[in-house]
Design a protein around this motif. Structure first.
Motif, PDB file in Angstrom:
ATOM      1  N   HIS A 171       0.829  -1.209   0.000  1.00  0.00           N
ATOM      2  CA  HIS A 171       0.000   0.000   0.000  1.00  0.00           C
ATOM      3  C   HIS A 171       0.862   1.256   0.000  1.00  0.00           C
ATOM      4  O   HIS A 171       0.635   2.182  -0.805  1.00  0.00           O
ATOM      5  CB  HIS A 171      -0.926  -0.004   1.210  1.00  0.00           C
ATOM      6  CG  HIS A 171      -1.778   1.221   1.318  1.00  0.00           C
ATOM      7  ND1 HIS A 171      -3.043   1.307   0.765  1.00  0.00           N
ATOM      8  CD2 HIS A 171      -1.541   2.437   1.895  1.00  0.00           C
ATOM      9  CE1 HIS A 171      -3.553   2.503   0.989  1.00  0.00           C
ATOM     10  NE2 HIS A 171      -2.658   3.211   1.682  1.00  0.00           N
ATOM     11  N   LEU A 172       1.837   1.318   0.902  1.00  0.00           N
ATOM     12  CA  LEU A 172       2.679   2.514   0.998  1.00  0.00           C
ATOM     13  C   LEU A 172       3.491   2.712  -0.273  1.00  0.00           C
ATOM     14  O   LEU A 172       3.605   3.834  -0.795  1.00  0.00           O
ATOM     15  CB  LEU A 172       3.618   2.405   2.200  1.00  0.00           C
ATOM     16  CG  LEU A 172       2.973   2.423   3.582  1.00  0.00           C
ATOM     17  CD1 LEU A 172       4.047   2.241   4.647  1.00  0.00           C
ATOM     18  CD2 LEU A 172       2.203   3.724   3.814  1.00  0.00           C
ATOM     19  N   THR A 173       4.084   1.624  -0.760  1.00  0.00           N
ATOM     20  CA  THR A 173       4.891   1.730  -1.971  1.00  0.00           C
ATOM     21  C   THR A 173       4.038   2.186  -3.147  1.00  0.00           C
ATOM     22  O   THR A 173       4.453   3.035  -3.949  1.00  0.00           O
ATOM     23  CB  THR A 173       5.556   0.382  -2.284  1.00  0.00           C
ATOM     24  OG1 THR A 173       6.433   0.029  -1.198  1.00  0.00           O
ATOM     25  CG2 THR A 173       6.375   0.471  -3.563  1.00  0.00           C
ATOM     26  N   GLY A 174       2.842   1.640  -3.244  1.00  0.00           N
ATOM     27  CA  GLY A 174       1.952   2.057  -4.326  1.00  0.00           C
ATOM     28  C   GLY A 174       1.596   3.525  -4.242  1.00  0.00           C
ATOM     29  O   GLY A 174       1.567   4.237  -5.268  1.00  0.00           O
ATOM     30  N   ALA A 175       1.337   4.013  -3.021  1.00  0.00           N
ATOM     31  CA  ALA A 175       0.980   5.426  -2.851  1.00  0.00           C
ATOM     32  C   ALA A 175       2.141   6.330  -3.230  1.00  0.00           C
ATOM     33  O   ALA A 175       1.951   7.373  -3.891  1.00  0.00           O
ATOM     34  CB  ALA A 175       0.563   5.678  -1.408  1.00  0.00           C
TER      35      ALA A 175
END
Length: 225
Positions: free
Chosen positions: A74-78
């Motif tokens: 999730h964080l990497t995608g954001a």
């Protein structure tokens, strides 16, 4: 001080080559707040330079009800979305130093706790790829401050780590570099790093030359952590 060319220069990415910390902070804040909890700037500073899966556990402790792999994704995608939307904010002097080192035939590797897909996205925004290889956070068993990532980079390049220069911005990253035995340079960004034994500290790469970098001193046996 005599300028001695290294066998390779090993670069951290987030906060050193690119100023992605604001993107990470926003991603962390949005995620924690989506669970009705609070995430402060001080909280975010505890994650600077940390491994993504270690960061995920801290976020779980702050109320994020997701498994660590999903938090990392999730964080990497954001952050990758922000890189696509808002661009890649390079740190002062970083692109110039990379270009000048490349033009002088200096071997380089990227040593980052971000995942490979994100590292490749960042590097794609450089005019040419100056890195011979990458060691990323999804490819090591021990994140920074453990020296594994830097030792792995030197091993894959086939050069002694003691003949490399490592460039870092965070305390965890610097601890990793120093523990590996590399000549270590700290360029503090999100968190302060005081002058100390076993490494050199600069406020910025801006206005620094390749010969300045080559003048980074070798660590002594009693300076390794």
């Amino acid at each position: 001080m005599t300028a001695i060319a290294p066998a390779a220069v090993l670069w951290d990415m987030d906060g050193t080559v690119v100023d992605t910390e604001p993107y990470w902070i926003q991603a962390e804040t949005d995620l924690v707040e989506s669970y009705g909890r609070t995430w402060t700037y001080e909280d975010s500073m505890t994650l600077v330079g940390a491994g993504l899966w270690e960061s995920a556990q801290i976020l779980r402790d702050h109320g994020v009800d997701m498994v660590p792999d999903d938090i990392v994704a999730h964080l990497t995608g954001a952050v990758r979305e922000r890189l696509t939307k808002d661009g890649v904010p390079f740190r002062p002097g970083a692109q110039r130093m990379l270009s000048e080192l490349s033009s002088r035939g200096v071997r380089m590797a990227l040593v980052t706790m971000s995942v490979r897909a994100m590292a490749e996205q960042v590097v794609s925004h450089l005019p040419t790829n100056p890195f011979e290889l990458m060691v990323t956070g999804d490819e090591v068993t021990q994140p920074k401050p453990h020296p594994e990532a830097y030792l792995t980079a030197a091993e894959r390049l086939g050069v002694p780590i003691a003949e490399c220069i490592a460039v870092e911005d965070s305390r965890n990253g610097l601890a990793s570099a120093v523990a590996s035995g590399a000549r270590s340079l700290a360029i503090p960004h999100a968190v302060s790093i005081e002058a100390g034994v076993g490494y050199t500290t600069w406020p910025t790469l801006d206005s620094r030359t390749v010969d300045d970098l080559f003048s980074i001193p070798f660590p002594t046996s009693d300076s390794l952590v």
